[in-house]
Design an enzyme around this catalytic site. Structure first.
Site, PDB file in Angstrom:
ATOM      1  N   LYS A 114       4.200   0.781   9.679  1.00 53.33           N
ATOM      2  CA  LYS A 114       4.454   1.929   8.833  1.00 53.33           C
ATOM      3  C   LYS A 114       3.776   3.491   9.726  1.00 53.33           C
ATOM      4  O   LYS A 114       4.267   4.698   9.635  1.00 53.33           O
ATOM      5  CB  LYS A 114       3.656   1.855   7.634  1.00 53.33           C
ATOM      6  CG  LYS A 114       4.683   1.235   6.632  1.00 53.33           C
ATOM      7  CD  LYS A 114       3.980   1.315   5.244  1.00 53.33           C
ATOM      8  CE  LYS A 114       2.923   0.090   5.098  1.00 53.33           C
ATOM      9  NZ  LYS A 114       2.691   0.044   3.607  1.00 53.33           N
ATOM     10  N   GLU A 126       0.964  -1.408  -0.035  1.00 55.55           N
ATOM     11  CA  GLU A 126       0.101  -0.051   0.094  1.00 55.55           C
ATOM     12  C   GLU A 126       0.944   0.893  -0.195  1.00 55.55           C
ATOM     13  O   GLU A 126       1.723   1.324   0.780  1.00 55.55           O
ATOM     14  CB  GLU A 126      -0.850   0.088   1.426  1.00 55.55           C
ATOM     15  CG  GLU A 126      -2.146   1.161   1.230  1.00 55.55           C
ATOM     16  CD  GLU A 126      -2.737   0.926   2.691  1.00 55.55           C
ATOM     17  OE1 GLU A 126      -2.589  -0.066   3.235  1.00 55.55           O
ATOM     18  OE2 GLU A 126      -3.457   2.027   2.543  1.00 55.55           O
ATOM     19  N   ARG A 176       5.471 -12.684   9.675  1.00 53.09           N
ATOM     20  CA  ARG A 176       5.993 -11.533   9.607  1.00 53.09           C
ATOM     21  C   ARG A 176       7.439 -11.299  10.097  1.00 53.09           C
ATOM     22  O   ARG A 176       7.540 -11.945  11.115  1.00 53.09           O
ATOM     23  CB  ARG A 176       5.013 -10.265   9.748  1.00 53.09           C
ATOM     24  CG  ARG A 176       4.827  -9.862  11.058  1.00 53.09           C
ATOM     25  CD  ARG A 176       3.639  -9.090  11.293  1.00 53.09           C
ATOM     26  NE  ARG A 176       3.580  -7.633  10.738  1.00 53.09           N
ATOM     27  CZ  ARG A 176       3.087  -7.141   9.616  1.00 53.09           C
ATOM     28  NH1 ARG A 176       2.188  -7.843   9.025  1.00 53.09           N
ATOM     29  NH2 ARG A 176       3.342  -5.980   9.696  1.00 53.09           N
TER      30      ARG A 176
HETATM   31  P1  ATP Z   1       2.858  -2.073   8.161  1.00 53.44           P
HETATM   32  O1  ATP Z   1       2.170  -2.883   9.183  1.00 53.44           O
HETATM   33  O2  ATP Z   1       4.127  -1.637   8.305  1.00 53.44           O
HETATM   34  O3  ATP Z   1       2.114  -0.897   8.125  1.00 53.44           O
HETATM   35  P2  ATP Z   1       1.681  -3.334   5.966  1.00 53.44           P
HETATM   36  O4  ATP Z   1       1.430  -4.631   6.046  1.00 53.44           O
HETATM   37  O5  ATP Z   1       0.466  -2.411   6.209  1.00 53.44           O
HETATM   38  O6  ATP Z   1       2.857  -2.776   6.801  1.00 53.44           O
HETATM   39  P3  ATP Z   1       1.520  -3.228   3.050  1.00 53.44           P
HETATM   40  O7  ATP Z   1       2.065  -2.102   2.342  1.00 53.44           O
HETATM   41  O8  ATP Z   1       0.252  -3.585   3.347  1.00 53.44           O
HETATM   42  O9  ATP Z   1       2.281  -2.888   4.691  1.00 53.44           O
HETATM   43  O10 ATP Z   1       2.620  -4.450   2.954  1.00 53.44           O
HETATM   44  C1  ATP Z   1       2.656  -5.034   1.767  1.00 53.44           C
HETATM   45  C2  ATP Z   1       3.323  -6.588   1.809  1.00 53.44           C
HETATM   46  O11 ATP Z   1       4.434  -6.751   2.843  1.00 53.44           O
HETATM   47  C3  ATP Z   1       2.036  -7.409   2.490  1.00 53.44           C
HETATM   48  O12 ATP Z   1       2.080  -8.409   1.648  1.00 53.44           O
HETATM   49  C4  ATP Z   1       2.778  -7.631   3.794  1.00 53.44           C
HETATM   50  O13 ATP Z   1       2.106  -9.134   4.106  1.00 53.44           O
HETATM   51  C5  ATP Z   1       4.113  -7.621   3.717  1.00 53.44           C
HETATM   52  N1  ATP Z   1       4.715  -7.138   4.845  1.00 53.44           N
HETATM   53  C6  ATP Z   1       4.576  -6.191   5.674  1.00 53.44           C
HETATM   54  N2  ATP Z   1       5.065  -6.039   6.765  1.00 53.44           N
HETATM   55  C7  ATP Z   1       5.944  -7.334   6.730  1.00 53.44           C
HETATM   56  C8  ATP Z   1       6.715  -7.779   7.693  1.00 53.44           C
HETATM   57  N3  ATP Z   1       7.128  -7.152   8.765  1.00 53.44           N
HETATM   58  N4  ATP Z   1       7.312  -9.066   7.457  1.00 53.44           N
HETATM   59  C9  ATP Z   1       7.124  -9.665   6.401  1.00 53.44           C
HETATM   60  N5  ATP Z   1       6.213  -9.107   5.417  1.00 53.44           N
HETATM   61  C10 ATP Z   1       5.547  -8.051   5.491  1.00 53.44           C
HETATM   62 MG    MG Z   2      -1.442  -3.689   4.807  1.00 53.21          MG
END
Ligand code: ATP
Ligand code: MG
Length: 767
Positions: A272, A31, A262
């Site tokens: 984020k 995102e 994760r």
């Molecule tokens: P955040 O929790 O930091 O805001 P998010 O999951 O909302 O991260 P996205 O942009 O939706 O961020 O993530 C894109 C991809 O990265 C998703 O498929 C998510 O599962 C993966 N991802 C995000 N954080 C991690 C992590 N800590 N370890 C592994 N994969 C991750």
């Molecule tokens: Mg997300």
């Protein structure tokens, strides 16, 4: 880890069975609401690594369905970071917004098929009607609207006739589904919001749970890899794909969602939202501050993509959440830079040494190889040497401790790549050492003349030739391993010493004009990168990427052996602090925890030891508090202390579906004799896995304790008959077999038999 993790095992199976017609297609779906961090890097390495391995291009797809939080700055940084990590998504990234037309068409299809409806309930009402884990939801009054009416309303939503919040489009699935996600989830919301790519074309935006599966299916993704918290969304993901028929429409097999753990790292945060807070409140200089766990920050800090990819391989892919020791990442960074960073000399805090034996104005050009022999790389530079040199203040001691291997009055050390020198005189001002006078040992470059005793080797630069540099030393951003644990505000545990700027450092002249972004090892000081933002001709800025060793723990450089997570038993290095210390530290930070420890032994009749174990973090204590309504507090405490850790394995409590009231109900059932201990353990395992209600599990699986003599006697007779030989041994005096018979009977009852009754009946029959 090129092969062998559980996801690749699934892919191999699918290729064998032809499930996706031999295709493998993955994607990375960020995102665009922040910069990528090291957790994303794990996901990128996984998805693109699989694409590379199976010869298919991995999609970079922006999940740009929430225009309020998104920004082109993020879109650009994300593309840059993915390419920088070494992965190829082709000319163009993809965007969920490219599919808005089709998503909308499919929504109309769902309405026509009676599988979606427009709901005028408010957000609060919708939440209220949805029920809870224990209570089914109730249907919205709008759930049974006529198809035509729904269609008209949906079109009015799309045409922008209705203000934000008037109504929503919901899937019509099942208001009593045990999975709450299936209780008529929202598909579209009205949002009169400008979108970076679609402009003002859409006053409605699809929700993640609708847009995400459709995007995957439209792109023909075969394996949709995501993190564990989306496990409960999977049935909804499948429902959307099945009921829209989107895969069939595009001639693809249906994508399959696979969840993995994760990445969490200690001493930092990964959300984020929290990273944005650090940026916006000025705790760091930006998303690319070298202390940030972002890819941009790590790049600026001097981490190379090779090191980040090696780290992703080292930690592997697991099914259970765990926190990774940041030392593992630093190990990968050192290991990578060791191969590529030329060794040079630089002095952080200079101390002038005048070599009285060296002629004024004479300069000798020494040479030094850029790499040690074991790296086996060519290259050398000249190093000017003259009458005045600078050494690091730390390399001189007036009063050296035993075993000191540096300079001291009367001692001789070797200058790296140069002469041996002997300290003859110390110049002090106001009791402080301000300079040294020394003499060089003639003919000592590359050899040690007879009779000369060398204490050690130090780095140095020629005062007349050295180049000034600003050196930035970084340390961990937070001073505690789990900044997100404990009381609310993460900024309270920021490490105040995470950045130290050293103004007057001097480095050897070969570094003059070093390229921004180039990597160097200052011998004995650390690995450095020329700062890509602030360094300019005439102003050298060096960022310390990593120390040569882990100065926080003083341990050697070897990390834990490679984690083999195929077995789903992820092991990280044992914590450097004992659990007791972690808990004590947590209570120092969090007064709520400290209060709990003080109050609970007398308030709830807990032992000091149990109280300590329950008050090392908030989630465990919260669980206890929520569980004690129905059951005896001490019994609940014992259960949490003894049974929770094995049931959790490597997971954290917050990552499971376990709730306090459910735990309370379980302990109460056991205390009331409704179930036996072994059955309770089984039920508990299921509760931790699925969030199940214990009463439901007990009722549905018929697990109530059996105390009825006749029923148990029948099992006893069966066991004794099947073990006639052992009965004879028992009669002959081997009474230790009593426990064996009891165990067999309990096993025969699937753990449900009341142990007292079993013992009495076995004793009766054998006497
Ligand atoms: P955040 O929790 O930091 O805001 P998010 O999951 O909302 O991260 P996205 O942009 O939706 O961020 O993530 C894109 C991809 O990265 C998703 O498929 C998510 O599962 C993966 N991802 C995000 N954080 C991690 C992590 N800590 N370890 C592994 N994969 C991750
Ligand atoms: Mg997300």
């Amino acid at each position: 880890m090129a092969t062998g993790d559980f996801i690749r095992d699934i892919i191999e199976d699918d290729l064998r069975t032809g499930k996706h017609a031999g295709r493998v297609k993955t994607r990375f779906p960020p995102e665009p609401n922040g910069y990528l961090h090291i957790g994303h890097a794990k996901s990128i390495c996984l998805n693109f690594g699989i694409g590379d391995q199976y010869g298919s291009r991995t999609n970079l797809r922006f999940d740009d369905t929430n225009p309020a939080k998104e920004d082109v700055e993020y879109v650009e940084s994300i593309q840059h970071d993915v390419r920088w990590l070494g992965f190829d998504f082709g000319e163009q990234a993809l965007y969920a917004s490219d599919y808005f037309d089709e998503m909308y068409e499919l929504a109309e299809d769902l309405v026509r098929a009676g599988k979606a409806y427009v709901d005028h309930c408010s957000e609060d009402e919708i939440r209220d009607y949805r029920g809870s884990l224990r209570e089914p939801g109730r249907p919205s009054p709008y759930r049974d609207r006529a198809v035509e009416e729904n269609l008209t309303l949906l079109r009015r939503m799309r045409d922008g006739d209705l203000p934000d919040g008037t109504c929503v489009l919901r899937a019509r699935i099942d208001m009593s589904a045990s999975n709450m996600k299936l209780r008529d989830p929202l598909l579209y919301r009205i949002r009169h919001e400008h979108h970076d790519r679609t402009g003002d074309a859409w006053p409605i935006y699809p929700l993640y749970d609708y847009a995400h599966p459709l995007s995957d299916a439209i792109e023909g993704i075969t394996h949709s890899i995501c993190t564990l918290e989306f496990e409960n969304n999977r049935p909804l993901y499948d429902w959307v794909i099945e009921h829209t028929g989107v895969s069939e429409r595009h001639g693809f097999s249906r994508p399959q969602q696979i969840e993995f753990a994760r990445l969490k790292l200690d001493y930092t945060v990964m959300s984020k939202r929290k990273l944005l807070l650090l940026v916006e409140d000025g705790h760091v200089s930006g998303w690319d501050d070298p202390r940030m766990p972002t890819i941009a920050g790590m790049r600026r800090r001097g981490y190379r993509p090779e090191a980040i990819r090696a780290f992703a391989d080292l930690i592997g892919v697991a099914k259970v959440n765990s926190t990774v020791d940041i030392g593992k990442l630093e190990f990968c960074v050192r290991d990578d830079l060791n191969q590529v960073a030329p060794r040079v000399l630089g002095v952080l805090r200079p101390l002038k040494v005048t070599l009285t034996s060296w002629p004024e104005g004479e300069v000798e050009e020494l040479t030094g190889p850029y790499f040690p022999a074991d790296i086996g790389k060519p290259g050398e530079r000249t190093i000017p040497f003259g009458r005045e040199i600078l050494i690091d203040r730390d390399d001189f001691s007036l009063d050296p401790p035993a075993g000191y291997q540096r300079l001291a009055p009367g001692r001789t050390v070797r200058l790296r790549h140069g002469y041996a020198i002997t300290c003859d005189e110390v110049v002090e001002e106001d009791g402080e050492v301000v300079a040294l006078r020394a003499s060089h040992v003639p003919d000592s470059v590359g050899k040690t003349p007879a009779g000369v005793d060398i204490s050690g080797v130090v780095h140095w630069v020629s005062a007349a030739h050295a180049v000034p540099a600003e050196v930035r030393l970084y340390d961990r951003l937070f001073s505690v391993p789990r900044p997100e644990e404990g009381a609310g505000d993460i900024t309270e545990t920021l490490n105040p010493d995470s950045l130290e700027v050293v103004g007057g450092a001097m480095v050897e002249p070969s570094l003059d004009g070093a390229k921004p972004g180039s990597h160097w090892q200052l011998e004995r000081v650390g690995y450095f990168v020329v700062d890509a933002v602030d360094s300019e001709p005439g102003r050298l800025v060096l960022n310390r990427t990593v120390t040569l060793r882990d100065s926080w723990t003083g341990t050697a450089e070897a990390p834990a052996p490679q984690v083999q997570e195929k077995s789903a038993k992820a092991k990280t290095r044992p914590p450097k602090k004992s659990r007791v210390e972690y808990r004590a530290e947590a209570r120092l930070r969090d007064p709520v925890l400290a209060d709990r420890l003080a109050a609970w032994p007398s308030a709830y009749g807990l032992s000091e030891e149990d109280a300590d174990l329950l008050t090392g973090d908030r989630p465990t204590g919260d669980l206890f508090v929520e569980a004690i309504g129905a059951a005896t507090p001490a019994a609940v405490a014992r259960w949490i202390v003894n049974e929770l850790p094995p049931a959790l394995g490597d997971r954290e409590l917050a990552d499971t579906a376990l709730t306090g009231p459910a735990l309370g109900a379980l302990v109460a059932a056991m205390e009331a004799g409704e179930i036996t201990g072994p059955v309770a353990k089984d039920v508990f395992a299921e509760m931790v896995e699925t969030g199940a209600d214990p009463r439901t599990v007990i009722a549905e699986r018929g697990l109530a304790q059996v105390s009825d003599d006749a029923a148990i006697a029948a099992i006893v007779d069966g066991v004794l008959a099947a073990n006639a030989g052992k009965v004879d041994e028992y009669s002959a005096g081997k009474t230790a077999l009593f426990g064996f018979f009891v165990g067999q009977v309990i096993k025969g009852s699937q753990g449900k038999a009341n142990p007292q009754v079993v013992q009495r009946l076995v004793r009766d029959r054998l006497s």
